[in-house]
Design a protein around this motif. Sequence first.
Motif, mmCIF file in Angstrom:
data_model
loop_
_atom_site.group_PDB
_atom_site.id
_atom_site.type_symbol
_atom_site.label_atom_id
_atom_site.label_comp_id
_atom_site.label_asym_id
_atom_site.label_seq_id
_atom_site.Cartn_x
_atom_site.Cartn_y
_atom_site.Cartn_z
ATOM 1 N N PRO B 267 -18.931 -33.043 59.208
ATOM 2 C CA PRO B 267 -18.752 -32.445 60.480
ATOM 3 C C PRO B 267 -19.636 -31.928 60.190
ATOM 4 O O PRO B 267 -20.350 -31.666 61.968
ATOM 5 C CB PRO B 267 -17.724 -31.271 61.249
ATOM 6 N N VAL B 268 -20.541 -30.478 60.047
ATOM 7 C CA VAL B 268 -21.530 -30.154 60.695
ATOM 8 C C VAL B 268 -23.450 -30.605 59.939
ATOM 9 O O VAL B 268 -22.580 -30.870 57.940
ATOM 10 C CB VAL B 268 -21.813 -28.638 60.155
ATOM 11 N N LEU B 318 -23.438 -40.336 69.859
ATOM 12 C CA LEU B 318 -23.001 -39.341 68.930
ATOM 13 C C LEU B 318 -21.996 -38.196 69.954
ATOM 14 O O LEU B 318 -22.133 -37.277 70.838
ATOM 15 C CB LEU B 318 -24.259 -38.704 68.063
ATOM 16 N N GLY B 319 -20.951 -39.293 69.996
ATOM 17 C CA GLY B 319 -19.770 -38.383 71.392
ATOM 18 C C GLY B 319 -18.999 -37.233 71.010
ATOM 19 O O GLY B 319 -19.071 -36.257 71.576
ATOM 20 N N SER B 320 -19.483 -37.133 69.299
ATOM 21 C CA SER B 320 -18.082 -35.893 68.598
ATOM 22 C C SER B 320 -19.161 -34.375 68.796
ATOM 23 O O SER B 320 -18.696 -33.522 68.982
ATOM 24 C CB SER B 320 -17.951 -36.110 67.707
ATOM 25 N N LEU B 321 -20.631 -35.063 68.933
ATOM 26 C CA LEU B 321 -21.474 -34.220 69.087
ATOM 27 C C LEU B 321 -21.263 -32.935 70.129
ATOM 28 O O LEU B 321 -21.126 -33.064 70.872
ATOM 29 C CB LEU B 321 -22.515 -34.461 69.177
ATOM 30 N N ARG B 322 -20.561 -31.457 69.351
ATOM 31 C CA ARG B 322 -21.180 -30.663 70.493
ATOM 32 C C ARG B 322 -22.207 -29.404 70.431
ATOM 33 O O ARG B 322 -22.658 -28.679 71.528
ATOM 34 C CB ARG B 322 -19.703 -29.734 70.302
ATOM 35 N N LEU B 345 -26.929 -35.324 77.582
ATOM 36 C CA LEU B 345 -26.148 -34.689 76.689
ATOM 37 C C LEU B 345 -25.055 -33.972 76.925
ATOM 38 O O LEU B 345 -24.458 -33.082 77.274
ATOM 39 C CB LEU B 345 -27.097 -33.852 76.718
ATOM 40 N N SER B 346 -24.734 -34.479 78.021
ATOM 41 C CA SER B 346 -23.312 -34.123 78.854
ATOM 42 C C SER B 346 -22.662 -33.125 78.438
ATOM 43 O O SER B 346 -21.316 -33.088 78.271
ATOM 44 C CB SER B 346 -22.983 -34.963 80.265
ATOM 45 N N HIS B 347 -21.808 -34.104 76.574
ATOM 46 C CA HIS B 347 -21.665 -33.768 75.905
ATOM 47 C C HIS B 347 -21.473 -32.231 75.230
ATOM 48 O O HIS B 347 -20.998 -32.430 74.086
ATOM 49 C CB HIS B 347 -20.525 -34.878 74.866
ATOM 50 N N LEU B 348 -22.507 -32.198 75.104
ATOM 51 C CA LEU B 348 -22.532 -30.542 74.636
ATOM 52 C C LEU B 348 -22.490 -29.370 74.845
ATOM 53 O O LEU B 348 -22.021 -29.526 75.887
ATOM 54 C CB LEU B 348 -24.433 -31.051 73.867
ATOM 55 N N ALA B 349 -21.866 -28.484 73.790
ATOM 56 C CA ALA B 349 -20.878 -27.380 74.174
ATOM 57 C C ALA B 349 -22.463 -26.336 74.077
ATOM 58 O O ALA B 349 -22.898 -25.124 75.033
ATOM 59 C CB ALA B 349 -19.914 -27.162 73.925
ATOM 60 N N HIS B 350 -22.885 -26.900 72.860
ATOM 61 C CA HIS B 350 -24.360 -25.806 72.755
ATOM 62 C C HIS B 350 -25.570 -26.358 72.255
ATOM 63 O O HIS B 350 -25.330 -27.337 72.159
ATOM 64 C CB HIS B 350 -24.100 -24.900 71.804
ATOM 65 N N LEU B 375 -23.151 -25.608 80.371
ATOM 66 C CA LEU B 375 -23.276 -26.220 78.613
ATOM 67 C C LEU B 375 -24.473 -24.173 78.049
ATOM 68 O O LEU B 375 -25.151 -23.560 79.134
ATOM 69 C CB LEU B 375 -24.914 -26.549 78.370
ATOM 70 N N ALA B 376 -23.672 -24.368 76.942
ATOM 71 C CA ALA B 376 -24.036 -22.770 76.599
ATOM 72 C C ALA B 376 -25.932 -23.155 75.388
ATOM 73 O O ALA B 376 -25.742 -23.487 75.257
ATOM 74 C CB ALA B 376 -23.096 -22.169 75.092
ATOM 75 N N VAL B 377 -26.450 -21.941 76.443
ATOM 76 C CA VAL B 377 -28.071 -22.822 75.520
ATOM 77 C C VAL B 377 -28.455 -21.448 74.794
ATOM 78 O O VAL B 377 -27.777 -19.588 74.866
ATOM 79 C CB VAL B 377 -29.299 -22.692 76.537
#
Lengths: 165, 423
Positions: B267-268, B318-322, B345-350, B375-377
């Motif tokens: 996963p990473v 890569l919609g699974s990417l966080r 990049l709207s699916h990203l959390a960080h 979104l956390a940066v």
Amino acid sequence: MRSIILRSCDGADHVVAQEAACLSKTVQSLLEELEESTLVVPLPNVCDCTLRKVLQYCTQHTALQRRVTDISDELRTREMEAWDKRYIMVSTDELYHLVMAAHYLNVPGLLELCCEGIANLIRGKSPEHVRQCFGLVKNFEAPEEENIRRTNLWALVDEKEQAKK
Amino acid sequence: MRSLGVADCSTAPKMLSFLNGAIQNARQMLLKRKRTADDSLAPLQDDSTAAEQLPKRMRQQCAPAEPSAALAKAWCCRLHPCCQEGQSSSGEDHGAGCHLARMGSASLELRAPNAHSDLAALPSDVLQSIFQQLPLPDRLALRQGCRALTSSIPYGGLHLCFPMSRQHQQTVPCLADRPAICKLTFEQTCSGRVRKRALKNLLSRLGPAVGKDRRYELRVCVNSVLSASDLAWLEAALDCCGLLQHAVSLDLCCIDADFSGALQKVPVLRLTAESLSESTCEAIEKGHCRNLESIHLTHLREEEEVQLALMVADRGVLGSLRRLTLEAAGGQGIPLGCRGQHPDLSHLAHLSIHPDIALCVNFLRYLASLRARGLAVCPCLQQALEDWATQRSGAMFVLWFGAVEDDQHGFLQHGDFVIEIEV
């Protein structure tokens, strides 16, 4: 060349070329923060003897780096390594003070050299020897120590063999 | 740190107060003497401007803190030759030669016997740096030194270098017996072809990592260029031993590595830019990496590499990417002009972007809108967004640190900043 004064915690002043002093990132940033005319940089965490030793390193390395024209890179590196080797041959206590000073003054090269020196003192020694060398007090409970010893056994070939016997 | 004789001397409070007084007197006297000596110091005279330019006020400010006894005690060593001279008699006999004498050596006889250096009191980063230079048996011996060292030195990493001597191979533990191991590193220590048999032996010694919940970080570092078949073999070997299935992350440091199969299981992913091969991108594009949650790309050097990474991170690909981290090689700026288009990049959390990657206004505006939506940066990006937000009134946008000169994207170099002029 501009000189500055580095003042140790016990009030001893050391006049040193700014170029050499700025091998210490702490000194460099202090100089940037202080006024332009400031020439004395107080270093409240380093004693006179240790500061003298640190400055010896800074001066030597600055001088060697400046010798770009008369010697090849390889020769200069070799000279530096040989000098570093002699320089780091100090007592454990002195090395300890030096590593603390190098960390506080942020002199990367010296810090790396000191860490290497300490690692060399530890290399090949048993836990008991490490304790003796650095004055560590064994403060484990007996079962706790046994547990750690057992966990580490796989990597300590000698102990493993001893255990078999 | 050290224990001191003065502090330990609980039976003599009167003696202590007397000595404190004596120390004060001696210190004042010695300071006076020192000032006189300082004025006649040759180096200061050589650099006459030094003393003259220094305002008196500054001199007073820079004087050592009074009385700084604790500090001096903590730092004064008695091993230096000049300090040893001062051990058995008063400082006055030694004058300014010994730093202990200067600070009032009346306390010298009361100092505790020379204490050893407390290794456990070293800053953690120093300790780590020492630790990293030691082979495994020595690291473990160090951990056994005392409780403080046991807790400050992490254990649980297994660093296996190949090729490995037969003697060392015998010490490789079976993973199933070592649940504490949470980092597993394979590193090729010399250049040249990977010796398959040796590596296979090593892997077979590790055995399968038994246990359903068993998880560890896996790092594979191969420094020689591997052929496609060699890489496939390496991946299959890791897979065969069950190492990929149990890896919580995969850190690849291989040149042009095609680990598309591995990407399906881990996963990473942490990759160097060199490792982001076409086939890896293709595998991601084809949707083979649906488990991938995090990508960390290091050693980025060129704009194309950054754009490739952003393309891979797109929601459609890569919609699974966080989590996405883009790290530049450092020392050089990479201008990133998105030419009016940017990935989704709207699916990203960080999101973390190295400050050496200079972002264009359009992309910054887009990131600011994502930031507003949660979104956390990373702190650098946060700072850049704040700078942009505060300075966008007017025509000029100060963007990012970096030494970049790129007319194509409308960047102009201005000191340490990259400036984009909005037209």
